[in-house]
Structure formats: structure tokens, C-alpha cells
Design a protein around this motif. Structure first.
Motif, mmCIF file in Angstrom:
data_model
loop_
_atom_site.group_PDB
_atom_site.id
_atom_site.type_symbol
_atom_site.label_atom_id
_atom_site.label_comp_id
_atom_site.label_asym_id
_atom_site.label_seq_id
_atom_site.Cartn_x
_atom_site.Cartn_y
_atom_site.Cartn_z
ATOM 1 N N UNK A 35 -23.008 35.920 -19.313
ATOM 2 C CA UNK A 35 -21.938 35.309 -18.771
ATOM 3 C C UNK A 35 -21.186 34.361 -19.648
ATOM 4 N N UNK A 36 -22.201 33.700 -20.567
ATOM 5 C CA UNK A 36 -21.784 32.890 -21.641
ATOM 6 C C UNK A 36 -20.955 33.641 -22.744
ATOM 7 N N UNK A 37 -21.306 34.797 -23.021
ATOM 8 C CA UNK A 37 -20.332 35.645 -23.960
ATOM 9 C C UNK A 37 -19.016 35.923 -23.245
ATOM 10 N N UNK A 38 -18.846 36.027 -22.179
ATOM 11 C CA UNK A 38 -17.704 36.329 -21.290
ATOM 12 C C UNK A 38 -16.682 35.193 -21.368
ATOM 13 N N UNK A 39 -17.470 33.987 -21.096
ATOM 14 C CA UNK A 39 -16.700 32.698 -20.913
ATOM 15 C C UNK A 39 -16.221 32.229 -22.327
ATOM 16 N N UNK A 40 -16.842 32.723 -23.340
ATOM 17 C CA UNK A 40 -16.207 32.387 -24.880
ATOM 18 C C UNK A 40 -15.168 33.156 -25.085
ATOM 19 N N UNK A 41 -15.078 34.525 -24.784
ATOM 20 C CA UNK A 41 -14.099 35.264 -25.133
ATOM 21 C C UNK A 41 -12.866 34.969 -23.976
ATOM 22 N N UNK A 42 -13.164 34.571 -22.932
ATOM 23 C CA UNK A 42 -11.908 34.084 -22.145
ATOM 24 C C UNK A 42 -11.398 32.817 -22.786
ATOM 25 N N UNK A 43 -12.168 31.900 -23.104
ATOM 26 C CA UNK A 43 -11.578 30.511 -23.690
ATOM 27 C C UNK A 43 -10.918 30.598 -24.727
ATOM 28 N N UNK A 44 -11.211 31.669 -25.696
ATOM 29 C CA UNK A 44 -10.785 32.053 -26.864
ATOM 30 C C UNK A 44 -9.156 32.665 -26.444
ATOM 31 N N UNK A 45 -9.151 33.450 -25.681
ATOM 32 C CA UNK A 45 -7.917 33.950 -25.198
ATOM 33 C C UNK A 45 -7.178 32.785 -24.838
ATOM 34 N N UNK A 46 -7.452 31.918 -23.993
ATOM 35 C CA UNK A 46 -6.546 31.094 -23.545
ATOM 36 C C UNK A 46 -6.178 29.944 -24.607
ATOM 37 N N UNK A 47 -6.902 29.611 -25.533
ATOM 38 C CA UNK A 47 -6.741 28.892 -26.429
ATOM 39 C C UNK A 47 -5.568 29.452 -27.416
ATOM 40 N N UNK A 48 -5.840 30.715 -27.528
ATOM 41 C CA UNK A 48 -4.843 31.307 -28.621
ATOM 42 C C UNK A 48 -3.469 31.438 -27.870
ATOM 43 N N UNK A 49 -3.401 31.480 -26.507
ATOM 44 C CA UNK A 49 -2.296 31.652 -25.859
ATOM 45 C C UNK A 49 -1.397 30.227 -25.865
ATOM 46 N N UNK A 50 -2.357 28.991 -25.851
ATOM 47 C CA UNK A 50 -1.817 27.872 -25.923
ATOM 48 C C UNK A 50 -1.256 27.266 -27.141
ATOM 49 N N UNK A 51 -1.847 28.097 -28.290
ATOM 50 C CA UNK A 51 -1.402 27.827 -29.410
ATOM 51 C C UNK A 51 -0.274 28.601 -30.041
ATOM 52 N N UNK A 52 0.310 29.210 -28.907
ATOM 53 C CA UNK A 52 1.433 30.099 -29.476
ATOM 54 C C UNK A 52 1.333 31.501 -29.690
ATOM 55 N N UNK A 53 0.077 32.104 -29.587
ATOM 56 C CA UNK A 53 -0.242 33.593 -29.786
ATOM 57 C C UNK A 53 -0.182 34.096 -28.433
ATOM 58 N N UNK A 54 0.650 34.707 -28.040
ATOM 59 C CA UNK A 54 0.879 35.107 -26.831
ATOM 60 C C UNK A 54 -0.134 36.384 -26.295
ATOM 61 N N UNK A 55 -0.549 36.264 -24.941
ATOM 62 C CA UNK A 55 -1.487 37.469 -24.557
ATOM 63 C C UNK A 55 -0.514 38.905 -24.663
ATOM 64 N N UNK A 56 -1.346 39.832 -24.869
ATOM 65 C CA UNK A 56 -0.873 41.185 -25.198
ATOM 66 C C UNK A 56 -0.267 41.436 -26.634
#
Length: 108
Positions: A35-56
């Protein structure tokens, strides 16, 4: 990484005189469980999107994949009951965008 990341913003902005150290940083401790590994992956994805690296985008998917693999390895091979793993993500803008993912597990 080929995506245009944009300018630093928010409280995670790094400040340094060297152009190689400017950018954004995110660091957090996670439980050493799937669960911690899954949360880490999701937070990295969200943070990158916030920084202008879009999903996809190829850059987004590549960085998230590396973070997920490192977090899963820390959980699988470095798990010690009662201890966490630490993930840090740094994205620099100059001279060209670069992402650095670091994961430390609990083993010596």
C-alpha cells in the motif's frame, strides 16, 4: 525527459545559485508495505502533473514507472517490520529538464 516542465512554483521550489540545482523537489516517507509503494507511485504521478508534466506523456509515464519500480523493490527486498522507506523526487529545469528519483529502504 523531453517534456517542457515550466517554471518552479509552490513551496517545494528549490533555491540555489547553480542552474543545475533549480527546480522542484518532493520527499516523503511511506510504510514499507504494498500500500505504501502504491501511494508513493500515485503521489509522484500527481506531483509531476502539478509541475507541468501531464498525465499520459512519455516523460510522465517514464518517471512514474521508475518510481513505482524502486518503491516496490524497497518494499519487497528491504522490508523491516515497523520501519518505512523514503522516496524523493527532484525535477530540474536547466540546462534541460531532468528527473531524479531516489528511494532508500531500511536495510544497511
Amino acid at each position: 525527459m523531453t517534456s517542457n516542465i515550466g517554471s518552479p512554483s509552490g513551496p517545494t521550489q528549490l533555491s540555489a545559485t547553480s542552474p543545475y540545482l533549480t527546480g522542484r523537489a518532493f520527499a516523503m516517507r511511506f510504510t514499507s508495505t504494498p500500500r505504501g509503494a502504491r501511494l508513493a507511485r500515485r503521489l509522484v504521478a500527481v506531483r509531476l502533473d502539478e509541475w507541468g508534466v501531464p498525465y499520459g506523456s512519455a516523460a510522465h509515464e517514464g518517471v512514474v514507472l521508475v518510481a513505482a519500480e524502486l518503491a516496490a523493490n524497497a518494499v519487497r527486498h528491504g522490508h523491516v517490520p515497523g520501519r518505512d522507506f523514503h522516496l524523493s523526487l527532484r525535477v530540474t529545469d536547466a540546462p534541460r529538464p531532468v528527473a531524479r528519483v531516489e528511494v532508500s529502504d531500511t536495510r544497511a
